[in-house]
Design a protein around this motif. Structure first.
Motif, mmCIF file in Angstrom:
data_model
loop_
_atom_site.group_PDB
_atom_site.id
_atom_site.type_symbol
_atom_site.label_atom_id
_atom_site.label_comp_id
_atom_site.label_asym_id
_atom_site.label_seq_id
_atom_site.Cartn_x
_atom_site.Cartn_y
_atom_site.Cartn_z
ATOM 1 N N PHE A 33 -1.593 0.197 5.118
ATOM 2 C CA PHE A 33 -0.322 -0.372 4.673
ATOM 3 C C PHE A 33 0.203 -1.372 5.701
ATOM 4 O O PHE A 33 0.750 -2.406 5.336
ATOM 5 C CB PHE A 33 0.709 0.731 4.430
ATOM 6 N N TYR A 36 -1.826 -4.599 5.356
ATOM 7 C CA TYR A 36 -1.470 -5.310 4.128
ATOM 8 C C TYR A 36 -0.102 -5.973 4.253
ATOM 9 O O TYR A 36 0.066 -7.147 3.940
ATOM 10 C CB TYR A 36 -1.470 -4.343 2.942
ATOM 11 N N CYS A 37 0.882 -5.226 4.736
ATOM 12 C CA CYS A 37 2.244 -5.745 4.800
ATOM 13 C C CYS A 37 2.348 -6.886 5.815
ATOM 14 O O CYS A 37 3.049 -7.863 5.583
ATOM 15 C CB CYS A 37 3.213 -4.622 5.142
ATOM 16 N N CYS A 52 6.972 -1.918 0.711
ATOM 17 C CA CYS A 52 5.790 -1.225 1.234
ATOM 18 C C CYS A 52 6.174 0.102 1.877
ATOM 19 O O CYS A 52 5.459 1.092 1.747
ATOM 20 C CB CYS A 52 5.061 -2.098 2.253
ATOM 21 N N ILE A 94 -3.202 -2.267 -2.689
ATOM 22 C CA ILE A 94 -2.983 -2.357 -1.242
ATOM 23 C C ILE A 94 -4.208 -1.848 -0.487
ATOM 24 O O ILE A 94 -4.674 -2.487 0.460
ATOM 25 C CB ILE A 94 -1.716 -1.579 -0.831
#
Length: 131
Positions: A33, A36-37, A52, A94
């Motif tokens: 995460f 991805y963020c 997120c 994600i």
């Protein structure tokens, strides 16, 4: 009684202990995460965007309440997802889009996750052959 018997004990056939994989999976999901963020929402450090972060907190609570317990499959390949339809799609998106970043930033974690993924696919294939 052989000459080496006092040095090498006979192996007893004991089942392998069940390993709790939940903490490792939580750690991997947090890292994915974050990757991805940081790449899609331009965040930095340990901070995630609100969207997120909300999905991550939902994932963490759902992992704790998983009906499979500590022998659970990986969340992003599970056949009975704990989330709703929309959240499951977002979660899988994600996890899929952060694979490349996981490979370069956390290679050992990525390899362990892939081996688990292949192991679950192999077990599923073997179960389907028995039927």
């Amino acid at each position: 009684m052989g000459i080496f018997s006092r040095f090498f004990n006979k192996r007893t056939k004991q089942p392998a202990p069940i390993k709790n994989t939940v903490p490792e999976e939580k750690k991997a999901i947090r890292k994915a995460f974050g990757i991805y963020c940081h790449s899609h929402h331009n965040t930095s450090g340990k901070a995630l965007c609100p969207k997120c972060n909300a999905l991550l907190m939902t994932a963490m609570t759902k992992i704790q309440r998983c009906p499979y317990g500590i022998t659970k499959p990986l969340c992003h390949i599970c056949e009975t997802p704990c989330f709703g339809q929309k959240q499951t799609m977002e979660f899988r998106k994600i996890m899929k889009s952060s694979q490349r970043g996981m490979f370069f930033r956390h290679p050992m974690m990525f390899i362990k996750q892939k081996l688990k993924e292949w192991g679950f696919a192999y077990m599923k294939q073997k179960q389907n052959q028995k039927k």
